[in-house]
Structures are given as structure tokens and as C-alpha cells.
Design an enzyme around this catalytic site. Structure first.
Site, PDB file in Angstrom:
ATOM      1  N   LYS A 120       2.142 -49.476 -16.570  1.00  5.56           N
ATOM      2  CA  LYS A 120       1.950 -50.930 -16.602  1.00  5.56           C
ATOM      3  C   LYS A 120       3.279 -51.612 -16.917  1.00  5.56           C
ATOM      4  O   LYS A 120       3.981 -51.214 -17.856  1.00  5.56           O
ATOM      5  CB  LYS A 120       0.916 -51.295 -17.675  1.00  5.56           C
ATOM      6  CG  LYS A 120      -0.498 -50.920 -17.276  1.00  5.56           C
ATOM      7  CD  LYS A 120      -1.079 -51.902 -16.260  1.00  5.56           C
ATOM      8  CE  LYS A 120      -2.545 -51.580 -15.990  1.00  5.56           C
ATOM      9  NZ  LYS A 120      -3.112 -52.470 -14.965  1.00  5.56           N
ATOM     10  N   LYS A 230     -11.430 -49.990  -6.150  1.00  7.53           N
ATOM     11  CA  LYS A 230     -12.257 -49.646  -7.299  1.00  7.53           C
ATOM     12  C   LYS A 230     -13.718 -49.793  -6.885  1.00  7.53           C
ATOM     13  O   LYS A 230     -14.066 -50.777  -6.225  1.00  7.53           O
ATOM     14  CB  LYS A 230     -11.924 -50.565  -8.479  1.00  7.53           C
ATOM     15  CG  LYS A 230     -10.428 -50.513  -8.771  1.00  7.53           C
ATOM     16  CD  LYS A 230      -9.959 -51.301  -9.951  1.00  7.53           C
ATOM     17  CE  LYS A 230      -8.451 -51.097 -10.099  1.00  7.53           C
ATOM     18  NZ  LYS A 230      -7.831 -51.783 -11.193  1.00  7.53           N
TER      19      LYS A 230
HETATM   20 MG   LIG Z   1      -3.769 -52.734 -10.793  1.00  5.65          MG
END
Ligand SMILES: [Mg+2]
Length: 359
Positions: A120, A230
């Protein structure tokens, strides 16, 4: 597109949530580290005729967005997982939150044997670009030789993205940077710029796939080299598989930070996907999925949890354990929030809410 024909049939024949879900249990799972700004992951588990499923929209999502996540829960509770097209375990990447570089070895150790890592970056108010670069260097040291991916969650402005991509490319090879800017048009411009400026960083789209009414704009605008998909925000395994097929781009299946119950549906999607030649060329025959995120939880409803072993996850349904459902049960007020939320989403879907998929 976001509602598969199979789920549509289930919904049409089921008047109320209680007619499908034998049980609805909400839990609050402690996290091993702060991720996505949270330290407790609240989620909801439902039991249907096909087994346990998960309804896991983040608490701040409104009814329209959360309804897509309910489609995924309906699918997994009512229908079997589609048959895997690729046998064997699904390789996963390590996930490194926006933590200080010195904490990287501790989190990296939770993902033994992985072939890829997602880091991240660009978390506003948490880390500067220099700190992101330090974290990436620490990851390259802790996990030598693995493919490196970064995820900016759309945080950069167009100009900042150019500065960041140039700096990121200097740290070594990158498999891709996920959602450097928020808008799909911005992704397309950045990808064109990177090609002209010879900055060798492929672009992946995540939010531009799962938070928009038309996930196929990414491919029609040439906005990404890779799409991140997802199961929950795309309405389930079957709906996500059809988005991937229609997009015609290499796909990486990732988690919505579900418990092990929901992660199992992600594994089913990853194993169900055909690998087009283009995908094999850019990501390899079996691209590592971002499904190892049970390692970021310090409590899970399944025992054993769906944790990566030798960098991969097994295919198959995961059921929660009764004593763990009790241990992590959300309080009565939160349980009411989740039940009411599920009912609101159900009503929205019954009224045709998933037809357009519009926000
Ligand atoms: Mg992402």
C-alpha cells in the site's frame, strides 16, 4: 451484468432473506495491524442451503453499493461454487499495509513462500512518497525476488502520479501499480504518458472496476494493463467471471478483507478463471491473487483460518466454528445494524436495484 442469471433466479423465487438464510450472524474481527484505516473488521455471515457465505460491505457503504456485496452472499449461500478450471492451490501475494519500513519484516513474515507482494502506498496523512519508497525498499529486502505490486487506491493527482511512478520505477521492476489516480480517464492518460515517457510501470484498475456502474469502460478506454477483481463488489463469482471475460484483460482476484468464509469464494473465482494468452504473458500462468488477507486478521471465524501455506490457498468452502462465532460476536446493537442493512439491500435488489448497477 452485475447480477448473474443464476442469482437472479434465486432472488426471484425468494421473498425474504429469512427464506434463504437459516442464520445471520454478525462478527467483529480484530486485525493484526491497521489496514484501510480500521483495526476491527465487522462482517456478517449467513447460512444457506449450499453452505456458509459472507456479506461484508464496509460499514460506511450505502445501500446501493452494499447490495452488490449481498448478491455475492446470496450466490454462495444458495449455489455451489463453479467448478475450478485450474486444479491445485491458488497462489497469493503478501499484502503490506502503509506501515513504517521498520515494521515490514514482521508483517512480511506472515506470508511465507509467496511469489508476489502488494504494498500500500500514497495513504494520505499516513506516509509521504519518501516513506513509501523506504517501505518498498524494506519489502524488497524482506521478500527478495518476489514480484512487486503497489496500490495507491486512487490517491494521486495526475501530476503527483507522474512524479510517483517515475520514483517507483527507480526502485526496481514493478509488476504493476494499482489505481494510481481515481478516475478512469486519468488512468488512461497516465498509461499513455508512461508509454511515451518510457516509465516501465504497468497500470492496474481496481476501484475503476468495482465502484463504477460500467466496469468495462476501463478496457474500452485502454485505461489499464491489468484489472483487479473482487467477488463481493462485483456481485459474486459468476458475475465477476463475466466482467473479466468481457473486459478481456489479465485479471488478479483480490479480497474485500473478508473473513476466511468470504475469502474461499475469492479462491473459487481465481481457480475458475481461464487464463488468456495475454494474461499469461504479463502475469504468468497462475497470477498470484490478493487473497492472503486472513493474515492481516488476528481473529477469524474459521479454525483453521484460510491462511497462505507455501504462498498458496486451497480450493473449497470454509465454514465458521460455533465457538469462534461466539467469541467474536458483534454486540446486539451492531447485530441489529447488520440485519437491517441486509434487509435494506435485499429490498433494493428485489426492486430491481442491481439492474443498472448505478451508484
Ligand atoms: Mg486496490
Amino acid at each position: 451484468m452485475l447480477m448473474s442469471p443464476e442469482v437472479r433466479t434465486v432472488l426471484e423465487h425468494t421473498p425474504q432473506p429469512r427464506d434463504l438464510f437459516e442464520r445471520i450472524v454478525s462478527v467483529a474481527l480484530p486485525m493484526a495491524t491497521r489496514f484501510r484505516g480500521i483495526t476491527v473488521r465487522e462482517t456478517c455471515l449467513v447460512l444457506g442451503p449450499a453452505g456458509w457465505a459472507e456479506f461484508a460491505p464496509f460499514v460506511e457503504y450505502g445501500t446501493v453499493e452494499a447490495s452488490r456485496w449481498l448478491l455475492a452472499a446470496i450466490e454462495s449461500a444458495a449455489l455451489p461454487f463453479p467448478a475450478p478450471r485450474r486444479p491445485g492451490d491458488v497462489p497469493v501475494n503478501a499484502t503490506i499495509p502503509a506501515i513504517p519500513a521498520q515494521q515490514v519484516p514482521q508483517i512480511a513474515a506472515r506470508f511465507p513462500g509467496v511469489s508476489a507482494v502488494k504494498i500500500k502506498i500514497a495513504e494520505r496523512g499516513i506516509a509521504s512518497l519518501d516513506e513509501d519508497l523506504e517501505r518498498i525498499a524494506a519489502v524488497r529486502q524482506a521478500l527478495p525476488g518476489v514480484d512487486v505490486r503497489c496500490d495507491a487506491n486512487g490517491a494521486y493527482s495526475d501530476d503527483d502520479a507522474k512524479t510517483a511512478l517515475t520514483a517507483l520505477a527507480r526502485t526496481g521492476p514493478l509488476q504493476y501499480v494499482e489505481q494510481p489516480v481515481a478516475q478512469v480517464e486519468g488512468l488512461a492518460r497516465l498509461r499513455e504518458w508512461a508509454s511515451i515517457a518510457r516509465v516501465p510501470v504497468p497500470i492496474a484498475a481496481d476501484e475503476s472496476i468495482r465502484k463504477v456502474s460500467d466496469p468495462l469502460r476501463v478496457s474500452s478506454l485502454g485505461a489499464a494493463d491489468v484489472i483487479v477483481v473482487k467477488t463481493q463488489p462485483l456481485g459474486g463469482i459468476r458475475a465477476a467471471a463475466s466482467v473479466i471475460e468481457a473486459a478481456g484483460l489479465p485479471a488478479v482476484v483480490s479480497s474485500g478483507l473478508e473473513s476466511s468464509v468470504g475469502l474461499a469464494a475469492g479462491v473459487a473465482l481465481a481457480a475458475h478463471l481461464p487464463v488468456p494468452e495475454a494474461a499469461a504473458a504479463s502475469l504468468g500462468e497462475r497470477p498470484a491473487a490478493g487473497l492472503g488477507t486472513a493474515a492481516l486478521l488476528s481473529g477469524d471465524v474459521a479454525g483453521p483460518a484460510l491462511l497462505p501455506r507455501a504462498g498458496a490457498l486451497p480450493w473449497g468452502r470454509v465454514a465458521p466454528r460455533e465457538e469462534l462465532l461466539e467469541t467474536y460476536a458483534a454486540g446486539p446493537e451492531r447485530a441489529r445494524f447488520w440485519t437491517e442493512r441486509l434487509e435494506a439491500c435485499w429490498t433494493h435488489l428485489k426492486n430491481g436495484g442491481a439492474e443498472s448497477g448505478a451508484e
